[in-house]
Write an enzyme that holds these catalytic residues in place. Structure first.
Site, short mmCIF file in Angstrom:
data_model
loop_
_atom_site.label_atom_id
_atom_site.label_comp_id
_atom_site.label_asym_id
_atom_site.label_seq_id
_atom_site.Cartn_x
_atom_site.Cartn_y
_atom_site.Cartn_z
N HIS A 18 42.99 41.96 49.86
CA HIS A 18 42.48 41.26 48.67
C HIS A 18 41.58 40.09 49.09
CE1 HIS A 18 44.34 43.32 45.38
NE2 HIS A 18 45.58 43.10 45.80
N GLU A 67 47.80 42.92 50.82
CA GLU A 67 47.51 41.57 50.31
C GLU A 67 46.34 40.94 51.05
OE1 GLU A 67 48.62 40.79 47.60
OE2 GLU A 67 50.29 42.22 47.48
ZN LIG Z 1 47.29 44.03 45.07
#
Ligand SMILES: [Zn+2]
Ligand SMILES: *[C@@H]1O[C@H](CO)[C@@H](O)[C@H](O)[C@H]1NC(C)=O
Ligand SMILES: *[C@@H]1O[C@H](CO)[C@@H](O)[C@H](O)[C@H]1NC(C)=O
Ligand SMILES: [Ca+2]
Length: 615
Positions: free
Chosen positions: A424, A421
């Site tokens: 990202h 995450e």
């Molecule tokens: Zn993802």
């Protein structure tokens, strides 16, 4: 100015009484708010760090200012307010810094005497809609100004006449050896400053402020040396000790075991460590890079013991929602996001490259955008996500609980999910200049998923032996995890090729193709140059995993907005030319071409050719 003095006098008298003469004496009942005694070095020298008592008032929707208080710039308005409010003239006040967050403006103003700033006397003013909504001050009254109001004399602020002459008796060169000896280190060359220092006995000393470091023992202090007597009066310890019970970043899942990690922060990437943004120190899972909470941003994990100890054990036979597990999850999420912040910083995800920090320390980019990390977020299950607005607005990570096992599991206790995450945030910020708008097409979004898996894999490699890599096996309780195939150098285990994406339209599926190519690039670099176990803090190394992460981050800022597989590959090749003079060009071409992304690959048709020079 005069009208302001009168004006503020009426709202200020209560405070005036409370802070007269003996406010300067140290007071056992409020020592925690004014001082901290530290023991330093092998000889255990004791220093007391003193901060004059701070007064603080809040004003709800705002303090009405007289109509004649015309709109001014933030520095001018703040200096005017402080001089009026404290009854000092503007030569005693110097604007330090300020920022605007949404419709609130915050300014920091330092006290000065004869043009020399006070180290430990500061005022902070918050404005909203051009009204003052809060005011804090630890200013020390140096002039002794008594003012007559309504038949009484009032002493404004704190008062001292014991202020040292502003011309040093000793030059800085004369006191450096004393500081070096006292703090068992060397002056690091950072320009020394001359500052006034308010002392617990009510006097004000003139000090040379010198940084003393010891590379071997990892200490880094700021020494305040009396410019008249040569005595070291106090120190700032830049290195704050902190202890966390976490799933270490090189481990993937909870069953591998939590461990105690002491001072895992990287002082180069996080100069004030993880619990200090320069204006506020915390003892919770909130700091300059991330705030980890559950439900609301006030629901944090606090230290379990003094000295920033976060010692919480996760018990996965119990629900994620028992208090101990929530604390362990917030601690782990805080630790992992900070860890990724710190190593990515070393490889180029800095303030100027649009990273996530509250305070950018004047190093470029926009601040006030630390990561908001919501653990056990109530908005979903069996997933996680990361929203990346433009630089200057916080990225938000939501970690959900997974419901696939009899006792639910917490994604925050599986590091690959958190690293995925957070990555990202890195790829969305570094591609296309910090707008968060440049991984939007299906193909670019797919690669976004791929980079995130590839980064999770990078953090968890433990040796030069490149193993097949699986994500999400703990939260799903399935050895195969959440992707269709393990990432592998074996085309039998993972046969995905560039042409595979023609038949795919879901971003994670497309991401698997890209992540598997990067897995093969990684394996080739490690086979060629070996593997370093200090890659996270030593980007100057020559090992394959270090070269890989440099090219990974360098290529992100080189590639175009909404890249394709071919343009992203070209960016890697270019990154290698930029950083390594093209030394690894053929290695990279061969790895990409081995999965169909060769020189003539286009429109999802494979090509396994490499440039003639590499054949
Ligand atoms: Zn993802
Ligand atoms: C010490 O501080 C407490 C709380 O602020 C106050 O009530 C008390 O009067 C102070 N004592 C002295 C000696 O200043
Ligand atoms: C953590 O807590 C356990 C008891 O729950 C204790 O035995 C251990 O010493 C603590 N470790 C640290 C570093 O505080
Ligand atoms: Ca930023």
């Amino acid at each position: 100015m005069v009208f302001l003095n009168k004006f503020f006098a009426s709202v200020y008298l209560a405070v005036v009484y409370a802070s007269t003469a003996n406010a300067f004496q140290s007071n056992a009942s409020n020592q925690h708010s004014t001082s901290r005694t530290r023991s330093i070095g092998r000889r255990g020298l004791q220093f007391e760090a003193f901060h004059p008592e701070t007064e603080y008032q809040t004003y709800g929707t705002g303090l009405d200012l007289p109509p004649s208080f015309s709109p001014q710039s933030l520095p001018d308005a703040s200096v005017t307010f402080v001089t009026s409010r404290l009854g000092v003239d503007s030569s005693k006040v110097s604007y330090k810094s300020g920022f605007t967050r949404e419709d609130t403006k915050v300014a920091y103003v330092k006290q000065a005497h004869n043009g020399i700033p006070f180290a430990n006397a500061v005022a902070n003013i918050a404005w909203k809609n051009d009204k003052v909504v809060s005011f804090g001050s630890s200013f020390v009254k140096t002039g002794g100004s008594l003012q007559y109001q309504s038949s009484h004399y009032y002493l404004y602020g704190r008062f001292t006449d014991k202020i040292a002459p502003s011309k040093p008796s000793l030059p800085v060169e004369a006191v450096i050896p004393t500081a070096e000896a006292a703090l068992e280190g060397k002056y690091n060359g950072h320009p020394a400053t001359l500052e006034y220092l308010a002392r617990p006995d009510g006097s004000v000393a003139l000090t040379h402020v010198i940084q003393i470091q010891n590379e071997e023992t990892g200490t880094w202090y700021e020494a305040f040396v009396d410019a008249h007597s040569g005595e070291v009066l106090t120190v700032t310890d830049f290195v704050s000790d902190a202890t966390y019970k976490v799933l270490p970043v090189e481990k993937e899942t909870l069953p591998e075991g939590q461990e105690i990690r002491v001072d895992p922060h990287d002082i180069l990437s996080s100069p004030l460590a993880w619990h200090d943004d320069g204006s506020k120190k915390t003892t919770t899972t909130a700091g300059n890079n991330v705030i980890a909470y559950k439900g609301s941003q006030t629901s944090l994990t606090s230290q379990s013991a003094d000295g920033l100890v976060f010692n919480y054990t996760y018990d996965d036979t119990l629900a994620p929602t028992v208090a101990q597990n929530i604390d362990a999850a917030r601690t782990n999420a805080f630790y992992i996001i900070n860890t990724v912040h710190d190593f990515a910083y070393r490889y180029g995800f800095t303030e100027a490259a649009f990273n996530f920090q509250t305070n950018n320390f004047g190093k470029g980019g926009k601040g006030n955008d630390r990561v908001l990390m919501s653990v056990q977020d109530s908005g979903g299950t069996n997933n996680a996500n990361f929203a990346t607005p433009a630089d200057g607005q916080s990225g938000t990570c939501r970690m959900y609980v997974w419901t696939l096992t009899p006792v639910r599991r917490d994604g925050a206790m599986e590091n690959d999910i958190i690293v995925h995450e957070m990555t990202h945030g890195i790829t969305n910020r570094m591609t296309g200049g910090g707008t968060g708008r440049c991984l939007q097409t299906t193909e670019a979004g797919g690669m976004g998923e791929g980079w995130s898996d590839a980064m999770a894999s990078w953090t968890e490699q433990k040796s030069a032996k490149v193993e097949d890599y699986v994500l999400g096996q703990y939260v799903t309780n399935k050895p195969a995890g959440i992707r269709t195939k393990p990432y592998s150098t074996s085309a039998t285990v993972n046969p995905l090729r560039y042409s595979s994406i023609k038949a795919l339209n879901e971003v994670h599926n497309i991401g698997e193709v890209w992540a598997n190519m990067l897995h093969n690039v990684y394996a080739a670099l490690v086979a060629e140059y070996g593997w370093s176990d200090s890659a996270r803090t030593n980007p100057a190394g020559t090992e394959g995993n270090i070269v890989y992460l440099h090219l990974f981050l360098d290529a992100l800022s080189l590639q175009p907005c909404n890249p394709t597989f071919t343009s992203a590959r070209d960016a890697w090749i270019q990154a290698d030319i930029n950083r390594y003079g093209g030394k690894n060009g053929c290695l990279l071409w061969k790895a990409f071409a081995s999965r169909g992304l060769g020189v003539k690959a286009a429109k999802y048709v494979d090509d396994s050719s490499v440039p003639a020079a590499c054949a």
